[in-house]
Design a protein around this motif. Sequence first.
Motif, PDB file in Angstrom:
ATOM      1  N   TYR A 132       0.835  -1.199   0.000  1.00  0.00           N
ATOM      2  CA  TYR A 132       0.000   0.000   0.000  1.00  0.00           C
ATOM      3  C   TYR A 132       0.875   1.256   0.000  1.00  0.00           C
ATOM      4  O   TYR A 132       1.824   1.363   0.785  1.00  0.00           O
ATOM      5  N   VAL A 133       0.534   2.208  -0.854  1.00  0.00           N
ATOM      6  CA  VAL A 133       1.263   3.477  -0.908  1.00  0.00           C
ATOM      7  C   VAL A 133       0.651   4.407   0.141  1.00  0.00           C
ATOM      8  O   VAL A 133      -0.452   4.909  -0.031  1.00  0.00           O
ATOM      9  N   GLU A 134       1.370   4.607   1.240  1.00  0.00           N
ATOM     10  CA  GLU A 134       0.867   5.470   2.320  1.00  0.00           C
ATOM     11  C   GLU A 134       1.075   6.942   2.025  1.00  0.00           C
ATOM     12  O   GLU A 134       0.206   7.759   2.292  1.00  0.00           O
ATOM     13  N   GLU A 135       2.247   7.296   1.526  1.00  0.00           N
ATOM     14  CA  GLU A 135       2.591   8.685   1.223  1.00  0.00           C
ATOM     15  C   GLU A 135       3.108   8.761  -0.207  1.00  0.00           C
ATOM     16  O   GLU A 135       4.309   8.625  -0.447  1.00  0.00           O
ATOM     17  N   PRO A 136       2.207   8.971  -1.169  1.00  0.00           N
ATOM     18  CA  PRO A 136       2.688   9.040  -2.554  1.00  0.00           C
ATOM     19  C   PRO A 136       3.434  10.336  -2.840  1.00  0.00           C
ATOM     20  O   PRO A 136       3.115  11.387  -2.309  1.00  0.00           O
ATOM     21  N   VAL A 137       4.448  10.217  -3.667  1.00  0.00           N
ATOM     22  CA  VAL A 137       5.157  11.364  -4.232  1.00  0.00           C
ATOM     23  C   VAL A 137       5.086  11.163  -5.741  1.00  0.00           C
ATOM     24  O   VAL A 137       5.273  10.046  -6.229  1.00  0.00           O
ATOM     25  N   PHE A 138       4.803  12.230  -6.466  1.00  0.00           N
ATOM     26  CA  PHE A 138       4.591  12.126  -7.906  1.00  0.00           C
ATOM     27  C   PHE A 138       5.697  12.834  -8.683  1.00  0.00           C
ATOM     28  O   PHE A 138       6.234  13.842  -8.224  1.00  0.00           O
ATOM     29  N   HIS A 139       6.009  12.304  -9.854  1.00  0.00           N
ATOM     30  CA  HIS A 139       6.922  12.974 -10.776  1.00  0.00           C
ATOM     31  C   HIS A 139       6.134  14.092 -11.447  1.00  0.00           C
ATOM     32  O   HIS A 139       5.242  13.832 -12.256  1.00  0.00           O
ATOM     33  N   GLU A 140       6.471  15.326 -11.119  1.00  0.00           N
ATOM     34  CA  GLU A 140       5.724  16.477 -11.630  1.00  0.00           C
ATOM     35  C   GLU A 140       5.718  16.530 -13.152  1.00  0.00           C
ATOM     36  O   GLU A 140       4.708  16.861 -13.760  1.00  0.00           O
ATOM     37  N   HIS A 141       6.821  16.178 -13.783  1.00  0.00           N
ATOM     38  CA  HIS A 141       6.903  16.250 -15.247  1.00  0.00           C
ATOM     39  C   HIS A 141       5.996  15.229 -15.932  1.00  0.00           C
ATOM     40  O   HIS A 141       5.717  15.348 -17.124  1.00  0.00           O
ATOM     41  N   LEU A 142       5.492  14.236 -15.192  1.00  0.00           N
ATOM     42  CA  LEU A 142       4.587  13.241 -15.769  1.00  0.00           C
ATOM     43  C   LEU A 142       3.109  13.556 -15.520  1.00  0.00           C
ATOM     44  O   LEU A 142       2.237  12.937 -16.117  1.00  0.00           O
ATOM     45  N   VAL A 143       2.844  14.524 -14.634  1.00  0.00           N
ATOM     46  CA  VAL A 143       1.462  14.929 -14.349  1.00  0.00           C
ATOM     47  C   VAL A 143       1.023  15.914 -15.434  1.00  0.00           C
ATOM     48  O   VAL A 143       1.732  16.893 -15.705  1.00  0.00           O
ATOM     49  N   PRO A 144      -0.132  15.676 -16.071  1.00  0.00           N
ATOM     50  CA  PRO A 144      -0.579  16.595 -17.137  1.00  0.00           C
ATOM     51  C   PRO A 144      -0.728  18.025 -16.623  1.00  0.00           C
ATOM     52  O   PRO A 144      -1.092  18.244 -15.464  1.00  0.00           O
ATOM     53  N   SER A 145      -0.444  18.994 -17.491  1.00  0.00           N
ATOM     54  CA  SER A 145      -0.644  20.391 -17.104  1.00  0.00           C
ATOM     55  C   SER A 145      -2.083  20.831 -17.384  1.00  0.00           C
ATOM     56  O   SER A 145      -2.623  21.669 -16.672  1.00  0.00           O
ATOM     57  N   ASP A 146      -2.714  20.248 -18.411  1.00  0.00           N
ATOM     58  CA  ASP A 146      -4.130  20.519 -18.657  1.00  0.00           C
ATOM     59  C   ASP A 146      -4.952  19.788 -17.603  1.00  0.00           C
ATOM     60  O   ASP A 146      -4.520  18.766 -17.057  1.00  0.00           O
ATOM     61  N   ALA A 147      -6.148  20.287 -17.336  1.00  0.00           N
ATOM     62  CA  ALA A 147      -7.006  19.682 -16.320  1.00  0.00           C
ATOM     63  C   ALA A 147      -7.133  18.180 -16.541  1.00  0.00           C
ATOM     64  O   ALA A 147      -7.404  17.737 -17.659  1.00  0.00           O
ATOM     65  N   ALA A 148      -6.925  17.413 -15.468  1.00  0.00           N
ATOM     66  CA  ALA A 148      -7.011  15.955 -15.580  1.00  0.00           C
ATOM     67  C   ALA A 148      -7.413  15.335 -14.249  1.00  0.00           C
ATOM     68  O   ALA A 148      -6.893  15.700 -13.198  1.00  0.00           O
ATOM     69  N   ILE A 149      -8.348  14.409 -14.324  1.00  0.00           N
ATOM     70  CA  ILE A 149      -8.676  13.514 -13.221  1.00  0.00           C
ATOM     71  C   ILE A 149      -8.143  12.159 -13.677  1.00  0.00           C
ATOM     72  O   ILE A 149      -8.309  11.777 -14.832  1.00  0.00           O
ATOM     73  N   PHE A 150      -7.493  11.427 -12.761  1.00  0.00           N
ATOM     74  CA  PHE A 150      -6.852  10.196 -13.197  1.00  0.00           C
ATOM     75  C   PHE A 150      -6.676   9.198 -12.051  1.00  0.00           C
ATOM     76  O   PHE A 150      -6.824   9.545 -10.891  1.00  0.00           O
ATOM     77  N   VAL A 151      -6.370   7.969 -12.451  1.00  0.00           N
ATOM     78  CA  VAL A 151      -5.905   6.955 -11.511  1.00  0.00           C
ATOM     79  C   VAL A 151      -4.449   6.677 -11.862  1.00  0.00           C
ATOM     80  O   VAL A 151      -4.037   6.805 -13.013  1.00  0.00           O
ATOM     81  N   GLU A 152      -3.686   6.321 -10.849  1.00  0.00           N
ATOM     82  CA  GLU A 152      -2.295   5.920 -11.026  1.00  0.00           C
ATOM     83  C   GLU A 152      -2.287   4.403 -10.959  1.00  0.00           C
ATOM     84  O   GLU A 152      -2.912   3.829 -10.076  1.00  0.00           O
ATOM     85  N   PRO A 153      -1.663   3.698 -11.907  1.00  0.00           N
ATOM     86  CA  PRO A 153      -1.766   2.236 -11.962  1.00  0.00           C
ATOM     87  C   PRO A 153      -1.378   1.504 -10.681  1.00  0.00           C
ATOM     88  O   PRO A 153      -1.920   0.451 -10.394  1.00  0.00           O
ATOM     89  N   LYS A 154      -0.482   2.070  -9.889  1.00  0.00           N
ATOM     90  CA  LYS A 154      -0.069   1.414  -8.638  1.00  0.00           C
ATOM     91  C   LYS A 154      -1.027   1.715  -7.480  1.00  0.00           C
ATOM     92  O   LYS A 154      -0.887   1.155  -6.409  1.00  0.00           O
ATOM     93  N   MET A 155      -1.981   2.641  -7.711  1.00  0.00           N
ATOM     94  CA  MET A 155      -2.951   3.020  -6.675  1.00  0.00           C
ATOM     95  C   MET A 155      -4.342   3.073  -7.299  1.00  0.00           C
ATOM     96  O   MET A 155      -5.004   4.104  -7.283  1.00  0.00           O
ATOM     97  N   ARG A 156      -4.780   1.964  -7.847  1.00  0.00           N
ATOM     98  CA  ARG A 156      -6.020   1.910  -8.629  1.00  0.00           C
ATOM     99  C   ARG A 156      -7.270   2.260  -7.835  1.00  0.00           C
ATOM    100  O   ARG A 156      -8.289   2.580  -8.417  1.00  0.00           O
ATOM    101  N   THR A 157      -7.219   2.187  -6.524  1.00  0.00           N
ATOM    102  CA  THR A 157      -8.424   2.445  -5.724  1.00  0.00           C
ATOM    103  C   THR A 157      -8.536   3.903  -5.287  1.00  0.00           C
ATOM    104  O   THR A 157      -9.445   4.249  -4.548  1.00  0.00           O
ATOM    105  N   ARG A 158      -7.630   4.744  -5.760  1.00  0.00           N
ATOM    106  CA  ARG A 158      -7.642   6.154  -5.375  1.00  0.00           C
ATOM    107  C   ARG A 158      -7.759   7.018  -6.624  1.00  0.00           C
ATOM    108  O   ARG A 158      -7.192   6.708  -7.670  1.00  0.00           O
ATOM    109  N   ILE A 159      -8.486   8.126  -6.498  1.00  0.00           N
ATOM    110  CA  ILE A 159      -8.723   9.027  -7.628  1.00  0.00           C
ATOM    111  C   ILE A 159      -7.976  10.329  -7.368  1.00  0.00           C
ATOM    112  O   ILE A 159      -8.067  10.905  -6.280  1.00  0.00           O
TER     113      ILE A 159
END
Length: 191
Positions: A132-159
């Motif tokens: 379980y990912v308790e404290e996620p940290v994201f790669h900013e350069h991989l997060v879209p700059s345009d509006a986006a709602i998404f799931v991360e494949p390693k945390m499929r139960t979180r939006i």
Amino acid sequence: MIVWEIKNKWMNSVAAVGPDPRSEFNPGLNVSFWEQFKPRSAGQALEWKVRPELVVLPDDGRKTSLPRADVSPFTAPGLVVNAKVRNAMGDFLSKFGQLLEVSVDGNTEYYYNVTNVVACLDHERSEFAAAYVEEPVFHEHLVPSDAAIFVEPKMRTRIFANEAAKSILEERISAGNIVGMSFKGWKNNSR
């Protein structure tokens, strides 16, 4: 840029929805009941032949029932939203997923299944407990700059939502007087 997890901070103050625990079939204990809400892989579209039947769950031990929120607590990976939410933000939510009809105490509500997948988790800097990912940290350069709602494949139960999507959702929450959707921010790795 912060990545925002879509939450319900009123989780213990509003009524949850789920399968009817009083049913002789007791779908809450039936794995196949819950499987219909869980895509086999992150972002997979769901298809139902029959609308799932849910109820407002009784809160045993309380003298009065908890109030309903527009976004109801639910144990499956998506959100259960009422018509007010669909009318206020359904066009925006639908860009990133499906609003599938469910029945809640005989009324039509909607299950929001996110189909937009963004693999952006920084595995080295995130904190895990077992798998379980308790404290996620994201790669900013991989997060879209345009509006986006998404799931991360390693945390499929979180939006998750990026800054631009959170801003749009907050505007619509305010304009529609919607209760039951809140946000928790997570760090980014800008490297």
